[in-house]
Motif scaffolding. Sequence first.
Motif, PDB file in Angstrom:
ATOM      1  N   ARG A 149       0.794  -1.169   0.061  1.00 59.33           N
ATOM      2  CA  ARG A 149      -0.034  -0.037   0.134  1.00 59.33           C
ATOM      3  C   ARG A 149       0.786   1.158  -0.092  1.00 59.33           C
ATOM      4  NH1 ARG A 149      -5.074  -0.873   3.926  1.00 59.33           N
ATOM      5  NH2 ARG A 149      -5.866  -2.485   2.972  1.00 59.33           N
ATOM      6  N   GLU A 169      -5.982   1.305  -1.670  1.00 63.86           N
ATOM      7  CA  GLU A 169      -6.225  -0.253  -1.841  1.00 63.86           C
ATOM      8  C   GLU A 169      -4.957  -1.080  -1.992  1.00 63.86           C
ATOM      9  OE1 GLU A 169      -9.201  -0.764  -4.690  1.00 63.86           O
ATOM     10  OE2 GLU A 169     -10.329   0.769  -4.051  1.00 63.86           O
ATOM     11  N   SER A 170      -5.017  -2.031  -1.500  1.00 64.94           N
ATOM     12  CA  SER A 170      -3.679  -3.065  -1.583  1.00 64.94           C
ATOM     13  C   SER A 170      -3.939  -3.681  -2.922  1.00 64.94           C
ATOM     14  CB  SER A 170      -3.444  -4.081  -0.627  1.00 64.94           C
ATOM     15  OG  SER A 170      -4.659  -4.617  -0.403  1.00 64.94           O
TER      16      SER A 170
END
Length: 176
Positions: A149, A169-170
């Motif tokens: 992230r 968001e990852s």
Amino acid sequence: KRIPLPEVQPILGSDRDRLDAAFSRDGTLLAVRDSAKSILAYSLPGARLLARLTVNESASGLEFSADGKYLATTDGFNLWEVRAPERRPTSIPAAIGRGDATFSPDGRLLVHFDKVWALPNSPVLTLDGTSDQVTFNASSTVLAARDGRTVTLWDIAAKKRLARLALRESGRARAF
């Protein structure tokens, strides 16, 4: 115009049912993964074989440096001088597992795992950790390295971190 090349077989098995190939930026070189253990490098348009390069089975993803001098496998890392494959850069760890290799737009730098290298073999900068994705700006002076992230911006010449950017968001980026 058709260029006659020897028949090349893609590597079959699991998720590797594909043919790895790459052109140099100027279109005068072609590298093709011929078998589980070799890559063929050709000079074009005459299709003259320049080198047969030996690799381990995990090596895939071929990429030329911008000037066409170097060829790297980007997964199962290997690096060669295309026109002198016996002169492999000795300081850059070769075949040390999976990981991308990314050349700078000017062809002078290579990022592999947690290091930026000045080609042929001088370490320039050690990153904070292994990056999932990296990209250079057009002038090859700033590197953006994504790790989960976080995106870290690096000034290559000054060898210092410019900024850390937190992502929301990852998930995998479509473009980076």
